[in-house]
Motif scaffolding. Structure first.
Motif, PDB file in Angstrom:
ATOM      1  N   VAL A   1     -21.341 -27.838  29.599  1.00  0.00           N
ATOM      2  CA  VAL A   1     -20.714 -28.062  28.126  1.00  0.00           C
ATOM      3  C   VAL A   1     -19.356 -28.378  28.180  1.00  0.00           C
ATOM      4  N   LEU A   2     -18.733 -28.030  29.284  1.00  0.00           N
ATOM      5  CA  LEU A   2     -17.171 -28.553  29.663  1.00  0.00           C
ATOM      6  C   LEU A   2     -17.151 -30.119  29.654  1.00  0.00           C
ATOM      7  N   ASN A   3     -18.179 -30.639  30.259  1.00  0.00           N
ATOM      8  CA  ASN A   3     -18.313 -32.238  30.163  1.00  0.00           C
ATOM      9  C   ASN A   3     -19.120 -32.849  28.763  1.00  0.00           C
ATOM     10  N   GLU A   4     -18.661 -32.276  27.777  1.00  0.00           N
ATOM     11  CA  GLU A   4     -19.043 -32.571  26.572  1.00  0.00           C
ATOM     12  C   GLU A   4     -18.691 -34.000  26.102  1.00  0.00           C
ATOM     13  N   LEU A   5     -17.512 -34.556  26.228  1.00  0.00           N
ATOM     14  CA  LEU A   5     -16.892 -35.703  25.691  1.00  0.00           C
ATOM     15  C   LEU A   5     -17.677 -36.830  26.326  1.00  0.00           C
ATOM     16  N   PRO A   6     -17.781 -36.904  27.629  1.00  0.00           N
ATOM     17  CA  PRO A   6     -18.609 -37.944  28.510  1.00  0.00           C
ATOM     18  C   PRO A   6     -19.849 -37.926  28.160  1.00  0.00           C
TER      19      PRO A   6
END
Length: 409
Positions: A221-226
């Protein structure tokens, strides 16, 4: 003090937690529960304890036994009780403790607690109000099964699978480990949130539940923007830059690096004014964040001469005064001299019996009507055997010693 003049309680005063844990992910979660007032009892194997007690760097204690610094990181404000969970007596005592606990948190391999007869289904039957928090690499099959459930995992595996190792600058040449326990710490944060949500729901239903936290899930979920960008457009975000805006990243000045964060056209206009280049607002190459991101080389060529003429402090002051988020880039040593970290009590000192005075991160949660966190050092192995078994179960000191392997080590 509270408004009625009474001493303010900490938020989780009276909550009892049993922790069966090693390394970082579950221990950091249970430490934050202890910071908030919960009584966290760390169940450890006699003579051995948490694996992090035995990880370098070491210092010898007064008896010459090596004590790992890693244990200091995530175990303040806890109590240690030694039980051999492979014996019938150890299992019996653990079940008795669980019957009186509010939370059990564990990060053993999926199935290990079940194999010991101490898993969720067994403990729920003993204590229907129990919240059982399981932290693992890929989750537990009885909640949502994964084809990876049985795979071993450390933090770096979660960083790799989540795509985060392709986010730093230069990662297009080789994926980069981020250099700290991001997945473990994030999983600990998610475990805390799940624990509190389950306790809150228990107040309505009077029943506990299982909280299943996966390192991979928590880190993904920390990689949500990409992920969202790819999900909507099929485009891959480039390493080292924000996916949909610019300038947003680290920039070199005359004496070191700063970060600049332009997000939104109102901030872009402020930035152009701050660097004395209002004409950039009319340049079609820089019409919006996506265009600036696409034309990053040209944008950086416009910005860099302004930065080259200024030292970090001046550049940051000018940008911040204009309402543009910016800061110097700190090394760890800079944090120890940071006025914000001091003012917000984000570095606190533990007086560890082996390591002495150790400065560690404080709590990021500041509350208006709760006292500050206590700063009890991590417990010695088995330090609280007699105290906990006496208060929770009514055992005598002799009974406690017989069941836990004797005195603290």
């Amino acid at each position: 003090m509270s408004p009625d003049g009474k001493a303010a309680a900490r938020p989780l005063d009276g909550v009892r937690v049993l922790a069966v844990e090693n390394f970082v992910a579950a221990p950091i979660a249970s430490m934050w529960l202890a910071d908030a007032g919960a009584e966290v009892v760390k169940i450890e194997e006699p003579g051995k304890g948490d694996q992090s007690r035995h990880m370098a760097p070491f210092k010898p204690d007064e008896a010459g036994r090596a004590q790992g610094l890693s244990f200091v990181r995530t175990n303040r404000n806890k109590r240690s009780v030694t039980l051999n969970l492979k014996t019938e007596d150890g299992k019996r005592v653990f079940r008795e403790l669980a019957a009186r606990a509010d939370v059990v948190i564990e990060n053993l391999r999926p199935g290990v607690m079940d194999g010991l007869g101490l898993g969720w289904s067994t403990l729920q039957a003993l204590n229907p109000r129990l919240v059982y928090v399981a932290v693992s690499g890929f989750g537990h099959a009885d909640t949502l099964p994964s084809p990876y459930t049985e795979y071993p995992a450390f933090d770096i595996v979660a960083q790799a699978l989540s795509g985060l190792m392709y986010r730093p600058e230069g990662a297009h040449e080789r994926p980069l480990y981020l250099g700290f326990s991001l997945g473990d710490i994030q999983a600990g944060m998610v475990a805390i949130q799940g624990t509190l949500l389950a306790l809150l729901q228990r107040g309505v239903t009077n029943r506990g539940q299982k909280v299943d936290v996966s390192l991979y899930d928590a880190t993904l979920v920390l990689n949500e923007l990409p992920i969202t960008l790819y999900g909507a457009t099929g485009q891959q975000a480039r390493p080292g830059v924000h996916a949909v805006t610019a300038p947003f990243g680290a920039y070199r000045t005359a004496d070191g690096y700063i970060v600049i964060a332009v997000l939104g056209e109102h901030v872009w206009h402020r930035f152009c004014h701050a660097i004395g280049m209002p004409q950039l607002r009319e340049d079609p190459r820089f019409a919006d964040g996506v265009a600036r991101n696409r034309n990053l080389a040209g944008l950086n060529a416009c910005i860099q001469p302004w930065l080259d003429q200024r030292q970090r402090a001046e550049a940051v002051d000018l940008l911040v005064a204009a309402g543009v988020p910016a800061s110097r880039v700190n090394q760890v040593e800079d944090i120890f001299a940071c006025p914000h970290a001091a003012a917000r009590e984000m570095l606190v000192t533990l007086d560890d019996p082996t390591w002495g005075a150790v400065r560690v991160p404080g709590s990021p949660i500041k509350m208006s009507d709760a006292p500050g966190i206590p700063l009890q050092p991590p417990p010695r192995l088995g330090e609280h055997n007699a105290d906990v078994l006496g208060r929770w179960l009514g055992y005598s000191a002799a009974q406690a010693a017989a069941l836990t392997g004797g005195a603290a080590a």
